[in-house]
Design an enzyme around this catalytic site. Structure first.
Site, PDB file in Angstrom:
ATOM      1  CD  GLU A   1       3.540   2.657  -5.055  1.00  0.00           C
ATOM      2  OE1 GLU A   1       2.914   3.592  -5.590  1.00  0.00           O
ATOM      3  OE2 GLU A   1       3.655   2.518  -3.826  1.00  0.00           O
TER       4      GLU A   1
ATOM      5  CG  ASP B   1       4.744  -0.691   1.307  1.00  0.00           C
ATOM      6  OD1 ASP B   1       5.967  -0.440   1.239  1.00  0.00           O
ATOM      7  OD2 ASP B   1       3.864   0.194   1.253  1.00  0.00           O
TER       8      ASP B   1
ATOM      9  CG  ASP C   1       0.790  -3.354   2.716  1.00  0.00           C
ATOM     10  OD1 ASP C   1       1.140  -3.551   1.526  1.00  0.00           O
ATOM     11  OD2 ASP C   1       0.675  -2.220   3.215  1.00  0.00           O
TER      12      ASP C   1
ATOM     13  CG  ASP D   1      -2.842  -1.575  -0.526  1.00  0.00           C
ATOM     14  OD1 ASP D   1      -3.784  -2.201  -1.039  1.00  0.00           O
ATOM     15  OD2 ASP D   1      -2.991  -0.637   0.275  1.00  0.00           O
TER      16      ASP D   1
END
Length: 658
Positions: free
Chosen positions: A440, A513, A515, A517
């Site tokens: 992304e 990532d 995390d 998100d």
């Protein structure tokens, strides 16, 4: 210009003496402090014993695993000299070898013609990284013993009992302060190390001994064994392949000296098949230099592959087999089982751990050494040689056909026009071994492009918010450029017209990532692919990458951590009572390409999670329907379903990645 805030004088210059540099920066000498690193320590000591045997002075070596952290290696060679050294009259040669870097008898070709340790650091490095080291040299009619602790000499060299034997015995224990309390030798690795050194040193007997309590039933190891291969690599290859179907009725093996008495090459080769006579998946090419495994290959492998491939092509030309001209090394070694071992006076390796040989002249030496014996081997048995040629020709034809099919898929003008410009495609022809990373954002995409293996790994960065195809209309999906481009890149169509034979990559890897998100984006992509092309998941082609969230550093040792829980465990475990520097990765785009490669993209070091679905069978039909309903509810427009699911199941969550 900013002014200095601290004085800088001669007193600020730190001078590391003796073996202090090794303990301070072990990674410079053994590549790190992980399991691979501490298993390299016995290699250094065993290589010294092997060098003594290759030089003709030792006939028996014993490797004993005393306990989980302690190994003893002995040989019946000449024994390390114990007289005083001319440059250091207060120390014996034995003490200098184990307490000073760049010392030893391998800088002088009159002492050892070939050896694995040319840097003179092996014994000293092992000593520096061991909590205790005891060295006994049997020579000059006595046993001479000296002890060390963490590289420091404990006491002085002492003369023991009289003996008629000669040789050297080294016992050392892993230092928990360097490697951590969990560090322990794996019996299987030490056993295989002893066996490998035996077949690489023809005529040398290596005994293996291990404390019985260290061996579990699943290891399948004996507590004691003797390895002896009078014909070297040929004996070992026979041991590994005699029970398997193969084309060559006998091994192609031999040994040839290099020019100017600079060394020699030993080899053994056969071609394996499966039960139906097709190419086998059990092939391998193992290479060594001065008995050291060169796991990343090098120039000796290049010379070996060139000689074997060229020799078979020349044979095809002699019998007027025109198809032989299309053969490449990939075809010849597709199902070959081979070992090539070189001994050389002045080898050059990439790195202290010697995993790749780089001497350019060795490629020529090996190629010339094998050319005549290989051509004679083929000419001596025309029936077998012709069968081998036809076998390899078939592999070459299959490779060319696959390449042509893939060229049509990847390179025709119409297909190329449909491929988005942002796709960084891989170079390999054929699906096997290829991977598409879906990332992304342009930043993460740029880092991934630098970190990838261009031959097999493609990168597809997505821009903007990922569409939730489950909660949106089919019209919105039709207008969504990102998802439509992804369908084209994957190549096998969608649910209604799915054709797995048109799949352009073996693995589709979602890399986001580490995390919240990133997890949200990964969830959307998984749901989209599940809805649009369930065949991708049923075929076992969809994966999630597992990038780290933190990097924890103590001194020069760094570990990558995937979660807060794992970080807390590390602080209370391996790094307890130590000053830990914590770096949090904001995203893939914030990582250095080398870090992303090491942690997330390199197949040798990464961790992947495969996405699975209930099988498409009568038994799995009910589960499949439940899965479909659950995905639609969780990814749909009504948030109450998600809220209820989370509140009911949160207490069961222990690890996101299972």
């Amino acid at each position: 210009m900013a002014s200095a805030t601290k004085s800088y004088s001669a007193s600020d210059i730190q001078v590391l003496e003796g073996l202090e540099p090794v303990r301070l920066r072990p990674g410079m000498y053994i590549g790190g402090t992980d399991e691979k690193a501490w298993h390299h320590l016995p290699v250094e000591i065993l290589d010294n014993a092997i060098d003594e045997s290759v030089a003709g002075f030792a006939r028996k070596i014993t490797v004993t695993l005393i306990d989980a952290k302690t190994i003893e290696i002995s040989d019946d060679g000449r024994g390390i000299p114990v007289d005083k050294h001319p440059k250091f009259p207060d120390k014996s040669a034995l003490e200098i070898i184990f307490s000073s870097l760049h010392s030893g008898g391998k800088f002088d070709n009159s002492v050892y013609k070939t050896s694995g340790g040319l840097h003179g650091v092996g014994a000293a490095v092992v000593n520096a990284l061991s909590s205790q080291t005891t060295v006994t040299s049997m020579r000059d009619g006595y046993e001479w013993t000296i002890e060390f602790s963490r590289g420091q000499t404990v006491g002085t060299l002492t003369r023991g009992a009289a003996t008629k034997s000669t040789g050297t015995r080294v016992r050392f224990t892993l230092d928990d302060a360097i490697f951590g309390a969990a560090a322990a030798f794996r019996p299987v690795k030490i056993y295989r190390l002893a066996r490998a050194k035996a077949f690489l040193s023809r005529g040398v007997k290596i005994e293996w001994k291990c404390a019985p309590d260290l061996i579990t039933e699943d290891m399948g190891l004996p507590a004691a064994a003797t390895f002896f291969y009078p014909n070297g690599v040929a004996d070992f290859l026979s041991e590994r392949t005699d029970s398997k179907p193969r084309i060559l009725p006998k091994l192609f093996s031999g040994t040839v000296d290099f020019p100017d008495d600079s060394g020699r090459v030993e080899w053994a080769l056969t071609i394996l098949t499966d039960e139906n006579g097709a190419a086998s998946d059990d092939g391998f090419l193992n290479s060594y230099c001065n008995t050291i495994a060169t796991i990343d290959g090098g120039t000796h492998e290049t010379g070996f592959r060139t000689a074997i491939t060229r020799g078979l092509k020349n044979y095809g030309e002699k019998i007027n087999n025109k198809a032989a001209a299309q053969i490449v090394a990939e075809d010849m070694f597709d199902s070959a089982a081979a070992i090539v071992s070189v001994f050389y006076k002045s080898p050059q390796f990439l790195g202290q751990t010697k995993e790749k040989l780089s001497n350019p002249e060795i490629a020529r030496y090996v190629e010339r050494a094998l050319s005549d014996p290989w051509e004679m081997f083929l000419a001596s048995d025309p029936k077998t040689a012709t069968a081998l040629l036809e076998f390899v020709n078939n592999l070459a034809a299959a490779r060319i056909k696959t390449k042509q099919v893939k060229d049509i898929a990847r390179k025709t003008p119409t297909k190329r026009a449909r491929m988005p410009a942002k796709l960084a495609d891989c170079a390999k022809h054929g699906v096997a071994g290829t991977e598409l990373f879906i990332v992304e954002g342009e930043s993460a995409g740029g880092t991934a492009k630098q970190a990838r293996d261009r031959a097999t790994q493609a990168i597809m960065p997505l821009r903007g918010k990922v569409l939730n195809v489950i909660s949106n209309s089919s019209e919105k999906l039709a207008d969504n450029k990102e998802m439509n481009e992804l369908v084209d890149v994957i190549g096998a169509g969608t649910a209604k017209n799915w054709d797995e034979s048109k799949l352009r990559y073996e693995k589709i890897i979602i890399m986001t990532d580490a995390d919240v998100d990133g997890s949200h984006i990964a969830s959307l992509l998984m749901a989209n692919l599940y809805n649009m092309m369930p065949g991708l998941i049923h075929g076992g082609h969809l994966y999630l990458a597992c990038p780290p969230l933190y990097r924890a550093t103590v001194g020069i040792e760094s570990l990558y951590v995937s979660s807060d829980e794992e970080l807390a465990e590390l602080k209370t475990g391996k790094f307890k009572n130590k000053k830990v520097e914590i770096s949090r990765f904001k995203g893939l785009g914030e990582m250095m390409p080398a870090q992303l490669k090491e942690t997330t993209m390199n197949p040798k070091t990464r961790r992947l999670v495969r996405v699975e679905l209930p099988p498409r069978t009568e038994e799995g039909a009910e589960d499949a329907e439940k899965t479909k309903q659950l995905v639609n509810e969780l990814m749909g427009k009504k948030p109450e379903f998600r809220f209820r699911f989370i509140t009911e199941h949160a207490k069961f969550v222990k690890d996101i990645f299972v």
